[in-house]
Design a protein around this motif. Structure first.
Motif, mmCIF file in Angstrom:
data_model
loop_
_atom_site.group_PDB
_atom_site.id
_atom_site.type_symbol
_atom_site.label_atom_id
_atom_site.label_comp_id
_atom_site.label_asym_id
_atom_site.label_seq_id
_atom_site.Cartn_x
_atom_site.Cartn_y
_atom_site.Cartn_z
ATOM 1 N N PRO A 144 40.965 24.503 -20.633
ATOM 2 C CA PRO A 144 40.909 25.777 -21.371
ATOM 3 C C PRO A 144 39.856 25.762 -22.489
ATOM 4 O O PRO A 144 39.155 26.763 -22.698
ATOM 5 N N ALA A 145 39.722 24.636 -23.188
ATOM 6 C CA ALA A 145 38.711 24.560 -24.258
ATOM 7 C C ALA A 145 37.309 24.668 -23.658
ATOM 8 O O ALA A 145 36.456 25.400 -24.169
ATOM 9 N N PHE A 146 37.059 23.967 -22.579
ATOM 10 C CA PHE A 146 35.724 23.975 -21.976
ATOM 11 C C PHE A 146 35.374 25.331 -21.363
ATOM 12 O O PHE A 146 34.227 25.755 -21.390
ATOM 13 N N VAL A 147 36.374 26.028 -20.812
ATOM 14 C CA VAL A 147 36.090 27.302 -20.126
ATOM 15 C C VAL A 147 36.050 28.449 -21.136
ATOM 16 O O VAL A 147 35.110 29.245 -21.145
ATOM 17 N N ASN A 148 37.058 28.506 -22.019
ATOM 18 C CA ASN A 148 37.183 29.678 -22.897
ATOM 19 C C ASN A 148 36.792 29.404 -24.344
ATOM 20 O O ASN A 148 36.920 30.269 -25.202
ATOM 21 N N LEU A 149 36.313 28.212 -24.584
ATOM 22 C CA LEU A 149 35.762 27.811 -25.887
ATOM 23 C C LEU A 149 36.771 27.971 -27.025
ATOM 24 O O LEU A 149 36.407 28.378 -28.128
ATOM 25 N N ASP A 150 38.036 27.648 -26.740
ATOM 26 C CA ASP A 150 39.032 27.607 -27.804
ATOM 27 C C ASP A 150 39.004 26.192 -28.384
ATOM 28 O O ASP A 150 39.525 25.255 -27.779
ATOM 29 N N ASP A 155 46.463 24.336 -18.165
ATOM 30 C CA ASP A 155 46.168 23.077 -18.862
ATOM 31 C C ASP A 155 46.956 21.900 -18.273
ATOM 32 O O ASP A 155 46.835 20.769 -18.739
ATOM 33 N N GLY A 156 47.758 22.180 -17.266
ATOM 34 C CA GLY A 156 48.503 21.112 -16.602
ATOM 35 C C GLY A 156 49.682 20.604 -17.419
ATOM 36 O O GLY A 156 50.387 19.694 -16.987
ATOM 37 N N LEU A 157 49.905 21.166 -18.609
ATOM 38 C CA LEU A 157 50.998 20.662 -19.457
ATOM 39 C C LEU A 157 52.200 21.604 -19.440
ATOM 40 O O LEU A 157 53.337 21.163 -19.415
ATOM 41 N N SER A 158 51.895 22.931 -19.483
ATOM 42 C CA SER A 158 53.032 23.862 -19.585
ATOM 43 C C SER A 158 53.459 24.365 -18.226
ATOM 44 O O SER A 158 52.804 24.127 -17.240
#
Ligand SMILES: NC(=O)c1ccc[n+]([C@@H]2O[C@H](COP(=O)([O-])OP(=O)(O)OC[C@H]3O[C@@H](n4cnc5c(N)ncnc54)[C@H](OP(=O)(O)O)[C@@H]3O)[C@@H](O)[C@H]2O)c1
Length: 306
Positions: free
Chosen positions: A222-228, A303-306
């Motif tokens: 998610p950070a790499f794709v949506n820059l959060d 994210d594979g976690l939730s």
């Protein structure tokens, strides 16, 4: 037969990691007394049944004291303050990522007072803790590990015992050297693919399902794709760990060329003022070095976690 009393637990440090770890202990039913330098950060733990201490010395009479702060200097300070009075715990479990030398000094400091010590650094960020997936790597007396295990298991499912002394510290240092190098590599290939015309989410969708995908590559997607880039782990803490790795490399005469380059890339990022956001901003630096400006892709990714 009298009912055995539940050991009392003290918890030092309610930063990003310490807060979530203490929350799991309290939710698991442990009797936890928490101290944090900035008291306000610890206060919400009361909702899970933890009590908040006014002074660090209030924790000294607890059976077991956990510590999760930042650097060795900070650990030395808080443990020194903890033991300033007469009371002392039976066991200290230190979870911050610190050097072998610092850990050995702490062991001596505690041994002089007859306090057992388990070195127990961790793998996983605050979100990983919340998802119940934190892992511990532990070293010290086997009996201390056995005593700590029920509490470690309340926090995360995996606790590996790797032997006596400070062995867990070198394992954690190796782990974080790998973390830095893998993140830089992921940044490089993501920017390469994008500049060649492949959206970041498409590259990572493939990678995450391939043999090269991992829990880590999935939860950084998610950070790499949506820059959060809301911080999970700061560039400064990662630089500390790369420095610990390079120090260990010197001590054991092991060349670490990839770690060395990655350490300097983190340094460049910090020197340019990129200090406050997540270390995944290595991606932004890589894009700038490649002449492209990143935009969020606004694609829903797991994210594979939730
Ligand atoms: N974040 C991660 O993903 C991650 C993963 C694995 C391991 N780690 C390691 O875990 C440790 C904590 O990381 P974090 O991300 O939770 O850091 P953080 O959010 O910056 O928290 C640091 C904690 O240490 C306390 N502290 C620092 N210096 C202190 C001092 N001199 N005296 C008293 N308290 C002090 C802070 O108190 P205040 O609240 O008062 O500032 C805060 O509770 C570090 O060693 C880090 O390398 C982090």
């Amino acid at each position: 037969m009298p009912t055995p009393t539940k050991p009392s637990v003290g918890w030092i440090g309610a930063g990003r990691m310490g807060y979530e770890m203490a929350a799991r202990l309290a939710k698991g039913g442990a009797d936890v007394l928490v101290w944090n330098r900035t008291r306000a950060k610890a206060e919400p733990l009361a909702q899970y049944g933890a009590r908040i201490a006014a002074s660090i010395t209030d924790l000294a009479g607890r059976d077991i004291v956990f510590c999760m702060v930042a650097t060795w200097k900070d650990v030395k300070q808080v443990v020194g303050d903890l033991l300033a009075g007469k009371a002392q715990p039976r066991l200290v479990i230190e979870c911050s990522s610190i050097s072998l030398e610092g850990s050995a000094e702490l062991r001596e400091m505690l041994a002089r007072r007859g306090i057992a010590y388990l070195a127990a650094p961790v793998s996983g960020n605050a979100k990983v803790i919340k998802a119940g997936k934190l892992s511990f790597v532990c070293s010290g007396p086997r009996a201390s590990f056995d005593e700590a295990l029920p509490y470690l298991k309340m926090i995360g499912p995996a606790a590996s015992y790797v032997g006596e002394g400070e062995l867990s510290r070198i394992v954690k240092i190796c782990h974080n050297v790998f973390l830095g190098v893998v993140t830089q590599s992921l940044a490089e290939i993501t920017v390469l693919a994008q500049k060649a015309g492949v959206p970041r989410h498409a590259l990572l969708d493939f990678l995450n399902q391939s043999v090269m995908g991992s829990t880590f590559s999935r939860y950084k997607t998610p950070a790499f794709v949506n820059l959060d880039f809301k911080v999970t782990f700061t560039p400064e803490l990662l630089r500390k760990d790369l420095d610990l790795g390079l120090d260990a490399g010197r001590r054991f005469e092991v060349p670490l060329p990839l770690a060395s380059a990655t350490r300097d890339l983190i340094q460049s990022m910090m020197g340019r003022g990129m200090r406050e956001e997540d270390f995944a901003t290595l991606l932004v630096q890589q894009a700038e070095a490649s002449g492209i400006e990143l935009q969020p892709e606004n694609v829903e990714v797991k994210d594979g976690l939730s």
